[in-house]
Design a protein around this motif. Structure first.
Motif, PDB file in Angstrom:
ATOM      1  N   GLN A  87       0.840  -1.198   0.000  1.00 47.03           N
ATOM      2  CA  GLN A  87       0.000   0.000   0.000  1.00 47.03           C
ATOM      3  C   GLN A  87       0.879   1.254   0.000  1.00 47.03           C
ATOM      4  OE1 GLN A  87      -2.697  -0.166   3.315  1.00 47.03           O
ATOM      5  NE2 GLN A  87      -3.879  -1.876   2.483  1.00 47.03           N
ATOM      6  N   PHE A  88       1.973   1.199   0.767  1.00 44.86           N
ATOM      7  CA  PHE A  88       2.889   2.340   0.828  1.00 44.86           C
ATOM      8  C   PHE A  88       3.483   2.635  -0.546  1.00 44.86           C
ATOM      9  CE2 PHE A  88       7.440   3.474   1.160  1.00 44.86           C
ATOM     10  CZ  PHE A  88       7.299   4.776   1.617  1.00 44.86           C
ATOM     11  N   LEU A  89       3.944   1.597  -1.250  1.00 50.63           N
ATOM     12  CA  LEU A  89       4.545   1.802  -2.567  1.00 50.63           C
ATOM     13  C   LEU A  89       3.527   2.333  -3.568  1.00 50.63           C
ATOM     14  CD1 LEU A  89       6.789  -1.395  -2.780  1.00 50.63           C
ATOM     15  CD2 LEU A  89       7.563   0.975  -2.589  1.00 50.63           C
ATOM     16  N   LEU A  90       2.286   1.853  -3.497  1.00 48.32           N
ATOM     17  CA  LEU A  90       1.238   2.361  -4.383  1.00 48.32           C
ATOM     18  C   LEU A  90       0.974   3.835  -4.098  1.00 48.32           C
ATOM     19  CD1 LEU A  90      -0.908   1.876  -6.542  1.00 48.32           C
ATOM     20  CD2 LEU A  90      -2.487   1.167  -4.714  1.00 48.32           C
TER      21      LEU A  90
ATOM     22  N   LYS B  59      12.361   2.767   4.896  1.00 50.71           N
ATOM     23  CA  LYS B  59      13.191   1.960   5.805  1.00 50.71           C
ATOM     24  C   LYS B  59      12.331   1.212   6.810  1.00 50.71           C
ATOM     25  CE  LYS B  59      17.454   4.739   5.843  1.00 50.71           C
ATOM     26  NZ  LYS B  59      18.316   5.590   6.695  1.00 50.71           N
ATOM     27  N   SER B  60      11.315   1.885   7.350  1.00 52.69           N
ATOM     28  CA  SER B  60      10.470   1.256   8.373  1.00 52.69           C
ATOM     29  C   SER B  60       9.696   0.060   7.823  1.00 52.69           C
ATOM     30  CB  SER B  60       9.500   2.289   8.957  1.00 52.69           C
ATOM     31  OG  SER B  60       8.530   2.663   7.994  1.00 52.69           O
ATOM     32  N   TYR B  61       9.426   0.058   6.513  1.00 53.84           N
ATOM     33  CA  TYR B  61       8.729  -1.071   5.894  1.00 53.84           C
ATOM     34  C   TYR B  61       9.692  -2.144   5.395  1.00 53.84           C
ATOM     35  CZ  TYR B  61       4.200   1.308   5.895  1.00 53.84           C
ATOM     36  OH  TYR B  61       3.016   1.907   6.273  1.00 53.84           O
ATOM     37  N   GLY B  62      10.985  -1.924   5.577  1.00 52.37           N
ATOM     38  CA  GLY B  62      11.975  -2.908   5.152  1.00 52.37           C
ATOM     39  C   GLY B  62      12.216  -2.940   3.663  1.00 52.37           C
ATOM     40  N   ILE B  63      11.910  -1.846   2.967  1.00 56.99           N
ATOM     41  CA  ILE B  63      12.108  -1.775   1.514  1.00 56.99           C
ATOM     42  C   ILE B  63      13.576  -1.494   1.224  1.00 56.99           C
ATOM     43  CG2 ILE B  63      11.500  -0.507  -0.577  1.00 56.99           C
ATOM     44  CD1 ILE B  63       8.798   0.118   0.785  1.00 56.99           C
TER      45      ILE B  63
ATOM     46  N   LEU C 173      16.607   0.194  -0.182  1.00 52.01           N
ATOM     47  CA  LEU C 173      16.712   1.584  -0.624  1.00 52.01           C
ATOM     48  C   LEU C 173      17.220   1.708  -2.061  1.00 52.01           C
ATOM     49  CD1 LEU C 173      17.969   3.538   2.514  1.00 52.01           C
ATOM     50  CD2 LEU C 173      15.642   3.210   1.665  1.00 52.01           C
ATOM     51  N   ILE C 174      17.935   0.706  -2.564  1.00 52.34           N
ATOM     52  CA  ILE C 174      18.330   0.714  -3.975  1.00 52.34           C
ATOM     53  C   ILE C 174      17.085   0.548  -4.845  1.00 52.34           C
ATOM     54  CG2 ILE C 174      19.667  -0.447  -5.761  1.00 52.34           C
ATOM     55  CD1 ILE C 174      21.410   1.022  -3.778  1.00 52.34           C
ATOM     56  N   HIS C 175      16.250  -0.410  -4.492  1.00 56.78           N
ATOM     57  CA  HIS C 175      14.985  -0.623  -5.197  1.00 56.78           C
ATOM     58  C   HIS C 175      14.118   0.629  -5.120  1.00 56.78           C
ATOM     59  CE1 HIS C 175      10.717  -2.466  -4.962  1.00 56.78           C
ATOM     60  NE2 HIS C 175      11.009  -2.280  -6.230  1.00 56.78           N
ATOM     61  N   PHE C 176      14.025   1.216  -3.941  1.00 59.10           N
ATOM     62  CA  PHE C 176      13.213   2.418  -3.749  1.00 59.10           C
ATOM     63  C   PHE C 176      13.754   3.581  -4.587  1.00 59.10           C
ATOM     64  CE2 PHE C 176      11.567   5.990  -1.045  1.00 59.10           C
ATOM     65  CZ  PHE C 176      10.219   5.702  -1.202  1.00 59.10           C
ATOM     66  N   GLY C 177      15.072   3.662  -4.694  1.00 62.81           N
ATOM     67  CA  GLY C 177      15.680   4.739  -5.481  1.00 62.81           C
ATOM     68  C   GLY C 177      15.336   4.648  -6.956  1.00 62.81           C
ATOM     69  N   ILE C 178      15.311   3.435  -7.500  1.00 67.92           N
ATOM     70  CA  ILE C 178      14.943   3.259  -8.911  1.00 67.92           C
ATOM     71  C   ILE C 178      13.478   3.645  -9.125  1.00 67.92           C
ATOM     72  CG2 ILE C 178      14.638   1.581 -10.762  1.00 67.92           C
ATOM     73  CD1 ILE C 178      17.530   2.355 -10.292  1.00 67.92           C
TER      74      ILE C 178
ATOM     75  N   LEU D  62       5.057   0.029 -12.437  1.00 67.23           N
ATOM     76  CA  LEU D  62       4.374  -0.865 -11.491  1.00 67.23           C
ATOM     77  C   LEU D  62       5.061  -2.236 -11.454  1.00 67.23           C
ATOM     78  CD1 LEU D  62       0.640   0.006 -12.267  1.00 67.23           C
ATOM     79  CD2 LEU D  62       1.987   0.683 -10.273  1.00 67.23           C
ATOM     80  N   LEU D  63       5.556  -2.697 -12.599  1.00 71.12           N
ATOM     81  CA  LEU D  63       6.286  -3.964 -12.638  1.00 71.12           C
ATOM     82  C   LEU D  63       7.542  -3.884 -11.768  1.00 71.12           C
ATOM     83  CD1 LEU D  63       6.730  -6.807 -13.916  1.00 71.12           C
ATOM     84  CD2 LEU D  63       8.003  -5.631 -15.735  1.00 71.12           C
ATOM     85  N   PHE D  64       8.301  -2.810 -11.919  1.00 76.95           N
ATOM     86  CA  PHE D  64       9.520  -2.649 -11.123  1.00 76.95           C
ATOM     87  C   PHE D  64       9.197  -2.462  -9.639  1.00 76.95           C
ATOM     88  CE2 PHE D  64      11.024  -0.387 -15.194  1.00 76.95           C
ATOM     89  CZ  PHE D  64      11.309  -1.607 -15.795  1.00 76.95           C
ATOM     90  N   THR D  65       8.043  -1.850  -9.374  1.00 77.67           N
ATOM     91  CA  THR D  65       7.663  -1.592  -7.983  1.00 77.67           C
ATOM     92  C   THR D  65       7.356  -2.877  -7.240  1.00 77.67           C
ATOM     93  OG1 THR D  65       6.742   0.584  -8.560  1.00 77.67           O
ATOM     94  CG2 THR D  65       5.998  -0.408  -6.497  1.00 77.67           C
TER      95      THR D  65
END
Length: 444
Positions: free
Chosen positions: A333-336, A367-371, A373-378, A427-430
Motif C-alpha cells: 500500500q505504501f509503494l502504491l 526503511k520502516s517497511y523494510g524496503i 533503498l536501492i529498489h526504492f531509489g529506482i 508498477l512492474l519494477f515496484t
C-alpha cells in the motif's frame, strides 16, 4: 483552567502548526507561479528562519547553502555533464545514431525505433534526459518528419524515450538519490541497467505497433554482415564507454566520481585523435555549455541543503513518515501511495528538485517497511523522470516541443500510449523488486 487560557493555548498551537508547514506551502506556491526552482526553495527557507525561527544565525543558512555543493560525491555531476557535451562535439552521438540505423533500420517504424534505441545507448554516455531530448529533437525528428512521420508523434517518441537516458548509468538522478539516501552510487548504477533495457524494449514494441497501424515504413534494407561490422567498428569507441565505466567500478579501478573524470578525458581523446572531429575552437562552447548545465543542477542542490535544515529542525520527515505508516498497513500500500503521489508531483515540479525534497521525506518510511533503498531509489528516479514528459510542466516535453515546433495539445494526445506503457513498467519494477536488484546482487 479558564476558558480564555484554553483558547489562548489553542490559538498558539494553531500558530505553531502554521509556522511549521508554511515553508512547504510557500515553496509549492512559488513553483505554481513559475519562479525558478532554486529561488523558490531558498526564499521559502529564508522566510522561515528570518521571521519564524530566530534561534539559528543567518550565517548558518549561508553555510548550509555552500556546504550543499561541497560534497565529493557531487563532483560526478559536472564531470558527466561535461562528458555528455563533449560527445556531441566529438562526433560520438552521430556514430551512435548510425549504429542504431544499421541495427533496426529495416524494421517498420524504424526511425522511431532508432530514436528509442539511441536514447538507451546515450544513457551510458550523457546521463541527462534534457540533453538527450534536445539532441534527438535536432537530429532525428527532422528526418522522421521528412520520411512522413507525424510531427507530434515524433516529438512524443523523442521526449518519452529520453526518460530511459537517466536510468541507464551514469544517470545524474541516480547519483543525487545515492547522496540523499546514503547508499552506494555503484549499486545504483548497477540497478539502473535492467529497468532501462526493459523500458527500451517495451517502447520499441509500442513504436512498431503504431508504425503498423499508421503505415510507417522502414528507411533501408536489412544490413549485411560486412556493413554491420564496419559501422560497429566505427562506433566501437563510443559503445565501449558504458561497459568500461561499469567494469572499472566493479574491479575498483576508480570511484563513480573519478569515473566521471575518466569519461571526460576519454571523450576528448577519442574526439580529437580517433574520430578527429573535435577542434580546439570547440573547447570554449564545451566549457560554456558544461558550466550552464552544471550550475542549474548544483544551485538546486545547494538550495535543497538549506531547506533540509528547516525539515530537520521541525522534524517534518519523521512527522510525514509516521502519518504514512499510520495510513498504510503494509509496504505494498505504501509503494502504491508513493507512486500515485510522485506521478502527481512530477506533473508540476522539476524531477531533480522533487527528488531532493521528497526523497528525505519518504526514505525514513521506506526503511520502516523494510524496503531495499536501492529498489526504492529506482522507483523514485523512474517516477520523477516520467514526470518530465507529462503536461503541464514536463521539462523534456518543453525541450522537445520548443525545438520541433510541436504544440502541447498535439503532444498530449499522442503521449497517452507511451505514458500507459511507462506506468505499466513502473508498477512492474515496484512490485517485482528482483528485476531491479538482480544485477546489483550479481555484481556485489
Amino acid at each position: 483552567m479558564s476558558a480564555s487560557r484554553i483558547n489562548s493555548e489553542e490559538r498558539q498551537g494553531k500558530k505553531m502548526h502554521i509556522e511549521i508547514w508554511l515553508p512547504l506551502l510557500l515553496m509549492f506556491l512559488f513553483f505554481a507561479m513559475r519562479i525558478p526552482v532554486a529561488f523558490s526553495i531558498l526564499i521559502s527557507t529564508l522566510v522561515y528562519f528570518l521571521f519564524f525561527n530566530n534561534t539559528i544565525a543567518d550565517t548558518v543558512i549561508v553555510q548550509q547553502v555552500i556546504a550543499g555543493s561541497e560534497s565529493f560525491t557531487f563532483l560526478a555531476i559536472p564531470f558527466f555533464v561535461t562528458a555528455g557535451v563533449v560527445f556531441n562535439y566529438a562526433g560520438i552521438s552521430t556514430r551512435i545514431i548510425n549504429f542504431c540505423k544499421v541495427l533496426v533500420g529495416h524494421i517498420r517504424g524504424s526511425l522511431a525505433l532508432v530514436n528509442v534505441l539511441c536514447s538507451t545507448l546515450m544513457g551510458g554516455l550523457s546521463g541527462s534526459a534534457n540533453a538527450d531530448a534536445a539532441m534527438e529533437s535536432k537530429f532525428i525528428v527532422p528526418e522522421m518528419v521528412k520520411n512522413g512521420y507525424d510531427l507530434d508523434y515524433s516529438t512524443v517518441v523523442t521526449a518519452c524515450s529520453s526518460c530511459i537516458t537517466p536510468i541507464i548509468p551514469p544517470g545524474i538522478i541516480l547519483i543525487m538519490y545515492a547522496s540523499v539516501a546514503d547508499v552506494s552510487i555503484a549499486r545504483m548504477f548497477y540497478a539502473g541497467y535492467l529497468p532501462g533495457i526493459i523500458l527500451c524494449i517495451t517502447m520499441m514494441i509500442l513504436c512498431w505497433r503504431i508504425a503498423v497501424k499508421q503505415g510507417y515504413g522502414s528507411v533501408r534494407e536489412k544490413a549485411r554482415g560486412k556493413e554491420i561490422w564496419k559501422v560497429t567498428k566505427d562506433a566501437a569507441w563510443a559503445l565501449f564507454l558504458p561497459f568500461g565505466l561499469i567494469m572499472g567500478l566493479r574491479i575498483g579501478m576508480f570511484t563513480p566520481t573519478e569515473g566521471g573524470a575518466m569519461c571526460v578525458v576519454y571523450a576528448l581523446l577519442v574526439g580529437k585523435f580517433v574520430y578527429k572531429e573535435l577542434k580546439w575552437s570547440d573547447l570554449k562552447p564545451i566549457i560554456i555549455e558544461s558550466v550552464e548545465g552544471t550550475a542549474g543542477v548544483m544551485f538546486i542542490i545547494a538550495a535543497a541543503k538549506a531547506f533540509g535544515l528547516y525539515l530537520s529542525w521541525e522534524r517534518v520527515p519523521i512527522t510525514i513518515s509516521e502519518a504514512i505508516i499510520s495510513f498504510c498497513s503494509n509496504k505494498y500500500q505504501f509503494l502504491l501511495l508513493v507512486n500515485l503521489l510522485l506521478l502527481v508531483i512530477g506533473c508540476f515540479f522539476d524531477g531533480t528538485a522533487a527528488l531532493l525534497l521528497i526523497g528525505p521525506l519518504l526514505i525514513p518510511a521506506a526503511k520502516s517497511y523494510g524496503i531495499d533503498l536501492i529498489h526504492f531509489g529506482i522507483i523514485l528516479s523512474i517516477n520523477l523522470t516520467l514526470g518530465g514528459v507529462t503536461p503541464p510542466f514536463g521539462g523534456m516535453m518543453y525541450v522537445a516541443t520548443s525545438i520541433t515546433g510541436s504544440t502541447i495539445e498535439g503532444y498530449a494526445r499522442k503521449a497517452l500510449p507511451f505514458l500507459a506503457v511507462m506506468i505499466g513498467c513502473l508498477l512492474l519494477f515496484t512490485y517485482v523488486p528482483d528485476i531491479v536488484l538482480l544485477i546489483p546482487r550479481l555484481l556485489s
